[in-house]
Design an enzyme around this catalytic site. Structure first.
Site, short mmCIF file in Angstrom:
data_model
loop_
_atom_site.label_atom_id
_atom_site.label_comp_id
_atom_site.label_asym_id
_atom_site.label_seq_id
_atom_site.Cartn_x
_atom_site.Cartn_y
_atom_site.Cartn_z
N ARG A 90 41.60 -1.60 -83.06
CA ARG A 90 42.63 -2.72 -82.61
C ARG A 90 42.04 -2.86 -81.00
NH1 ARG A 90 46.90 0.54 -84.37
NH2 ARG A 90 47.66 -0.03 -86.58
N ASN A 112 32.55 -29.24 -76.66
CA ASN A 112 31.92 -29.62 -77.97
C ASN A 112 31.24 -30.88 -78.05
OD1 ASN A 112 32.79 -27.44 -79.30
ND2 ASN A 112 34.92 -27.82 -79.37
N GLU A 123 22.04 -26.95 -75.18
CA GLU A 123 23.29 -26.60 -74.68
C GLU A 123 23.24 -26.65 -73.19
OE1 GLU A 123 26.09 -25.99 -76.21
OE2 GLU A 123 25.68 -25.59 -78.37
N LYS A 128 30.63 -23.57 -67.53
CA LYS A 128 31.13 -23.11 -68.72
C LYS A 128 32.77 -22.25 -68.15
CE LYS A 128 31.46 -21.52 -73.41
NZ LYS A 128 30.81 -21.11 -74.66
N LYS A 134 34.63 -16.28 -77.59
CA LYS A 134 34.76 -16.41 -78.92
C LYS A 134 34.01 -15.57 -79.72
CE LYS A 134 35.77 -21.28 -78.96
NZ LYS A 134 35.13 -22.50 -79.52
N ARG A 190 38.89 -27.14 -72.88
CA ARG A 190 38.00 -26.39 -73.32
C ARG A 190 37.07 -27.29 -74.42
NH1 ARG A 190 37.65 -20.03 -74.63
NH2 ARG A 190 35.57 -19.95 -75.62
N HIS A 245 29.15 -31.95 -80.73
CA HIS A 245 29.13 -31.00 -81.66
C HIS A 245 29.75 -31.70 -83.07
CE1 HIS A 245 28.05 -28.21 -78.55
NE2 HIS A 245 28.39 -26.86 -79.54
N HIS A 280 21.23 -25.10 -85.08
CA HIS A 280 22.47 -25.86 -84.41
C HIS A 280 22.20 -26.26 -83.02
CE1 HIS A 280 26.63 -25.70 -82.84
NE2 HIS A 280 26.36 -24.96 -81.69
N GLU A 286 41.37 -22.53 -75.65
CA GLU A 286 41.19 -23.62 -76.23
C GLU A 286 42.46 -24.58 -76.67
OE1 GLU A 286 38.57 -23.34 -79.63
OE2 GLU A 286 37.19 -24.74 -78.92
N HIS A 292 27.95 -30.72 -86.30
CA HIS A 292 28.27 -30.00 -87.30
C HIS A 292 28.25 -30.54 -88.56
CE1 HIS A 292 31.14 -27.17 -84.55
NE2 HIS A 292 29.74 -26.85 -84.80
#
Lengths: 375, 375
Positions: free
Chosen positions: B126, B250, B190, B232, B148, B246, B253, B270, B242, B257
């Site tokens: 945990r 993207n 990026e 960032k 993330k 935030r 993106h 990517h 998010e 994607h």
């Protein structure tokens, strides 16, 4: 006021992760139980093949008053299925049904279902809301508070998981009607536990009300659940991530885990092993001079009255003490090899202590018998 | 002072989960990089079969000055292995080596390694501490900040994960020397991104310094990484989980994607898809009247100068616009079916907007060509 709809509430105070535990009758299919939960187009009921046929339809009817789409996943039943394969069944349904990050998960079942649904909620899209509806006494008095979720790994129990809090817990006492007697007793082990570590007044109450509890008296059951949750909440509120104080909740668990692991999981129920483990830990506390023989006697009799074992099994005919010590050393509360036990400092107060192996050996010799057969 | 040992620091301010990003030379094998980390008997380096042979031995030597046991797990390389099977390789080693809950994980590699090591750290018992040592430009300017972590599910990328912060991030610029040029360009996408959404001064700097960046000038690289992390951090600091702001990270993106998924993951990197996606999102912003044609032109030229594609692939010869819209609808940022785009409100400022399908179609018709072949 309709008396069958009343419920009591225990608030778990964790800042912005605070939530309520509601304890009462017919909470399962009462739309009022859902008031205040976040809105979403979809909800998922996570249950198992034993509990779902009993209660899922009623819960679904209530959920449909609030959510447009209500999905159900039925996991296989039992601790042996608390693994990645079962967890993935939850993710499969969530993704097949295109559930977004506002989807609410409802865990309907005992501790295994709660642990898996909670962990799935913690991980799906990095966290979606979930509600616990524990249907066993053990889950109501133990898993309701603390936010521990996990699955097992072939090399250890609960090794992969997260601390993740539910939005709400609904303890519907009526669901205990279908609980097998052996599982009721196992749940009572955790109820008994809260007295010696925190509140001897509650211990006295449990002693006086054990017949009513075994008879599933709703009033007695409601009080036992409420007070257990309050005590656990008090402890967890001071130590959410288990750095110190929270360890006292493991009273009886170090011996208990050794019994479970040594016999093979599933031989004794967790609560049975904890019941016997508490008797052993009380003897250890006596050996340390912290409690008197009368306290040990009272605890032993109460555990026995709950229908739980008080004589521990011999795990190795050649070297029983060595086998117990070995099993307790790999318990994950051990750090860098030293075994620490929860001992009762004085009735109603507990602490963690490292105890010399020879003193533990004495307790084991006095507690174990080859004749003990639980199942 | 030894000039090769200097580093700059960006502090990510998240209350009791705050941490530092150190950016500099030879951080990898400098025991000073480890000062202040929690003590423990063991550490685990999580890397992959490509990066480990280059840097794991040096890192291990440094770690042995602080940890008695240093283990290594080499995962298979590539996005296709960002799954449960690889994650379980990490748990296997942790449990086989009897690693306790104080064990520190060190993620040595690009974004995939960082995502998996971080998620393993979030889940093992945990939660155990972890340190990120990103070895690609993309990971240094993107994964360093935000917490993330995730693995993929067959039905979706990054669907199973956690928000979990590292104790420290070490961006060792020297590791970029071994990065293939195509991956360098992908990382620059990026870097370019941060200007239009937050800081046109930085955009001007990137324009002026693109030749130095492509030449891997350490000074230029250090500044680009530092400023990217600062921007960032500023955004994430206002929205750790998010919920709103935030999302501007993207930018590019949503189109990106769709390109990645439509071509099949691994066809375009990517960063390549994001580079082209930013050009498309800039055109959308122009169509909305938020930016002028000159801004679109500047961004297009900068993306191209970085060695990135600016013409999008046709994903379906029969119904290209329909296919793009379909792919963008299943992107997980879509809620209940509505596609929302990050658009530039004015150069240096971004926002989320729902955009009519016909306007998106216009942009797609102007941006796609069947002749575009990236690989």
């Amino acid at each position: 006021m309709d008396a069958t709809r009343t419920h009591s509430t225990v608030t778990i105070d964790l800042g912005d992760r605070s939530y309520d535990i509601r304890i009462g009758h017919r909470l399962l299919d009462d739309p009022a139980s859902l008031e205040g939960l976040p809105t979403s187009t979809s909800a998922l009921i996570v249950s198992n093949v034993t509990v779902a046929p009993l209660y899922a339809a009623r819960l679904k009817t209530a959920l449909l008053t609030r959510y447009q789409h209500v999905h159900l996943v039925e996991l296989p039943d039992g601790e042996v299925h608390k693994d990645w394969a079962s967890l993935n069944l939850i993710f499969d349904v969530l993704l097949q049904q295109a559930c977004d990050r506002k989807t609410v998960l409802f865990a309907l079942g005992g501790g295994v279902v709660g642990d898996m649904a909670g962990f799935a909620a913690a991980c799906y899209m990095r966290g979606v809301p979930f509600v616990q509806i524990p249907t066993t006494l053990l889950a109501q008095v133990d898993s309701s508070v603390g936010g521990k979720t996990a699955i097992n790994h072939p090399l250890g129990k609960n090794m992969i998981g997260a601390f993740y809090q539910p939005l709400r817990v609904l303890c519907d006492i009526d669901t205990l009607a279908t609980l097998p007697q052996r599982e009721l007793s196992a749940g009572l082990a955790e109820v008994i536990k809260y007295g010696p570590i925190a509140d001897m007044g509650f211990f006295n109450w449990v002693e006086a009300n054990m017949p009513a509890l075994l008879d599933r008296s709703p009033q007695a059951m409601a009080h036992a659940i409420q007070r257990s949750c309050e005590i656990k909440a008090h402890v967890v509120g001071h130590d959410e991530r288990e750095s110190g104080l929270r360890a006292i909740l493991n009273f009886g668990h170090t011996f208990g885990h050794a019994i479970e692991a040594g016999l093979g999981y599933g031989q004794w129920l967790h609560g049975e092993a904890v019941g016997c483990g508490m008797v052993m830990a009380a003897r250890l506390s006596y050996a340390l001079g912290c409690v008197d023989a009368h306290f040990v006697q009272r605890l032993t009799e109460l555990v026995q009255a709950a229908g739980l074992p008080v004589v521990a099994p011999v795990l190795d005919e050649q070297d029983n003490v060595g086998r117990y010590l070995q099993l307790m050393q790999v318990d994950k509360k051990a750090e860098a090899g030293a075994i620490r036990f929860v001992v009762i400092n004085a009735p109603g107060s507990a602490d963690m202590r490292s105890v010399p192996d020879d003193m533990v050996g004495e307790v084991l010799r006095a507690s174990c018998s080859s004749d003990e057969k639980r199942v």
